[in-house]
Design an enzyme around this catalytic site. Structure first.
Site, PDB file in Angstrom:
ATOM      1  N   CYS A  61       0.801  -1.219   0.000  1.00 24.65           N
ATOM      2  CA  CYS A  61       0.000   0.000   0.000  1.00 24.65           C
ATOM      3  C   CYS A  61       0.835   1.270   0.000  1.00 24.65           C
ATOM      4  CB  CYS A  61      -0.859   0.071   1.260  1.00 24.65           C
ATOM      5  SG  CYS A  61      -1.963  -1.305   1.456  1.00 24.65           S
ATOM      6  N   GLY A 108       0.579   0.212  -5.127  1.00 25.16           N
ATOM      7  CA  GLY A 108      -0.654  -0.569  -5.087  1.00 25.16           C
ATOM      8  C   GLY A 108      -1.574  -0.161  -6.212  1.00 25.16           C
ATOM      9  N   ASN A 143      -0.550   1.247   5.727  1.00 28.19           N
ATOM     10  CA  ASN A 143       0.391   0.460   4.936  1.00 28.19           C
ATOM     11  C   ASN A 143       1.140  -0.450   5.896  1.00 28.19           C
ATOM     12  OD1 ASN A 143       3.583   1.172   3.324  1.00 28.19           O
ATOM     13  ND2 ASN A 143       2.238  -0.559   3.045  1.00 28.19           N
ATOM     14  N   GLY A 144       1.055  -1.752   5.667  1.00 29.80           N
ATOM     15  CA  GLY A 144       1.778  -2.685   6.533  1.00 29.80           C
ATOM     16  C   GLY A 144       0.940  -3.911   6.794  1.00 29.80           C
ATOM     17  N   TYR A 149      13.601  -2.155  -4.762  1.00 29.34           N
ATOM     18  CA  TYR A 149      12.549  -2.296  -5.758  1.00 29.34           C
ATOM     19  C   TYR A 149      11.281  -1.480  -5.493  1.00 29.34           C
ATOM     20  CZ  TYR A 149       8.796  -4.616  -8.390  1.00 29.34           C
ATOM     21  OH  TYR A 149       7.720  -4.869  -9.188  1.00 29.34           O
TER      22      TYR A 149
END
Ligand code: SF4
Length: 497
Positions: free
Chosen positions: A22, A59, A137-138, A277
């Protein structure tokens, strides 16, 4: 079922990369701009919309914005979200019918919870004392336990997302005041999280005690920004202020910006894969510039495993800076040998191996005139299943490359991620099942080498601007390397500690 089994594998994306879960973005206007009719004309929604565009790489499955509307002394939080890319979800006149002086947004790639609009974020809760919107996010490692406790106390859930656990915990504790509700919530949850929370009078940012997922603070004339990555702050004309520290909560209100630390000092353990990345190369995460880290990784690969060659090329996009670095370190000419279609995205999800291999050939093509008759070094950011690498070797050789040598700027991925990254089953992690020689033969390459763990750490060194010395130790600065080493910064169920 242990945590690794619970990771979701059915919607593996168009390539065989690990996928970020996310991106989060929040904007809060503090500058009281009003027009002559006293209507609040500040609008954070367009800024969040553009911010989410810049975080789209994190995302592509769903997108959403929740906005705080103030009118005639009353406040309300409204949310629009849906499946698809930011531009699809907010197409037509959706944005013109939606505004607010503060807003939070989210782009999602699902790892926990199914791929459906119920799990799209932000989540919004309206309760007696007010309204809250949360974008996360996580991945919480104790989400199931907390969910069960909440359900036992009568709290209902509408989704399978662990992010809904967070909003329900905050809502449950809200009568103690926002600061206390946040502290109590955050002390209860375990795992990785970068959170942006919108309330009736505040924008809040919080980062887990190890800072596994990134979150930073920005400013613009008239207000504040919270973002997963600094590139999105740049995109909306803001100025990067600083990273949110691991274990820190920042509360932004009209007249104040409060910051407090909710956890004992822990070692920073930022996800090393952000630099390899996930993050955009124009972002700076925890004082390390992502592009510079990728160039350094290529140089280190050149030092650790140079091979005699006529050309070095990078697998677009994140392999390109490393190929430039490798070329600089070894004197090998750098060129563009592979072209990537930018329009093959989540719509190209292919569940079967055969379909995945077809997806790889649609995604990449070779510039034959550049590689024909040459010994080629190809630099990739990672090898997960091996599908992409195998296909690239085949099309390079078919285009007339004399030799193809693969160099990889992350160590072999052998272990799952428990912190919000989509990881295949261990048996599908090709480096978990094969040693380097076996893998090289299976990919059809003439040689294969990965950067060492030490080399990766050197590439994301925290340099002192004046001396160039690595200052990580002084700043208690470390990285999560769990998927390479099997050693995680926090205990995870199903892994030996
Ligand atoms: S295990 Fe750690 S380094 Fe690997 S992807 Fe997950 S957070 Fe990043």
């Amino acid at each position: 079922m242990n945590d690794s089994d619970k990771l979701k594998h059915s919607t593996w994306s168009d390539s065989d990369k690990l996928c970020e879960e996310c991106g989060v973005f929040g904007v809060y206007y503090t500058d009281p701009q009003k027009d002559s009719s006293k209507e609040d004309i500040r609008d954070a929604v367009p800024m969040v919309y553009y911010g989410l565009f810049s975080l789209q790489h994190r995302g592509q499955e769903s997108a959403g914005i929740a906005a705080l509307l103030r009118s005639e002394g009353k406040t309300s939080i409204e949310c629009r979200k849906g499946m698809g890319l930011v531009g699809d979800v907010f197409s037509g006149d959706v944005l013109s019918r939606f505004s607010g002086s503060a807003a939070v947004g989210h782009v999602r790639y699902s790892t926990s919870g199914s791929s459906s609009v119920e799990n799209a974020q932000p989540f919004v809760s309206h309760f007696k004392l007010g309204s809250i919107a949360v974008a996360h996010n996580g991945n919480l490692t104790n989400a199931d336990v907390v969910r069960e406790l909440l359900e036992d106390s009568g709290v209902g859930f509408i989704s399978s997302s662990d992010s809904e656990v967070i909003i329900n915990l905050i809502a449950k504790n809200y009568k103690k005041g926002l600061e206390k509700a946040l502290t109590d919530t955050i002390k209860f949850i375990k795992g990785s999280y970068a959170l942006v929370v919108l309330t009736d009078d505040a924008l809040v940012g919080a980062r887990d005690p190890n800072g596994i997922r990134p979150l930073c603070l920005g400013q613009f004339p008239g207000g504040w920004i919270l973002s997963s990555e600094s590139c999105a702050i740049d995109a909306v004309g803001g100025t990067f202020v600083r990273d949110i520290e691991p274990g820190e909560v920042v509360i932004i209100r009209e007249n104040e910006v409060l910051s407090f630390t909710f956890s004992e000092k822990t070692r920073r353990a930022v996800c090393a894969f952000e630099y390899v990345y996930f993050a955009r190369p124009d972002s700076v995460i925890d004082s390390v510039d992502v592009y510079g880290a990728r160039i350094r990784a290529g140089k280190i690969l050149g030092r650790e495993s140079a091979v005699s060659a006529d050309l070095v090329i990078g697998v677009p996009d994140s392999g390109i800076p490393a190929a430039i670095g490798y070329g600089r370190a070894t004197g090998t000419p750098f060129g563009l040998g592979i072209v990537k279609s930018k329009y093959v995205g989540r719509t190209f999800i292919a569940p079967s191996q055969i379909m995945r291999e077809k997806a790889v050939s649609v995604k990449h093509n070779v510039i034959e005139s550049e590689v024909r008759g040459k010994r080629v070094v190809i630099i990739d950011d990672s090898i997960v299943r091996g599908t992409t690498s195998r296909r690239l070797v085949a099309i390079l050789k078919a285009a007339g490359a004399k030799e193809v040598h693969i160099r990889v700027c992350s160590p072999p991925v052998r272990f799952p991620c428990y912190f919000g990254i989509d990881t295949p089953h261990r048996k599908d992690l090709i480096s978990n099942m094969n040693n380097v020689n076996e893998l090289c033969a299976s990919l059809g390459a003439d040689s294969l080498a990965f950067i060492s763990v030490e080399g990766l750490l050197e590439s994301i060194r925290l340099e002192d601007e004046k001396t160039g010395n690595d200052t990580r130790a002084q700043h208690n600065h470390g990285y999560c390397l769990g998927c390479f080493t099997g050693e995680y910064p926090i205990p995870v169920a199903g892994e030996e500690q």
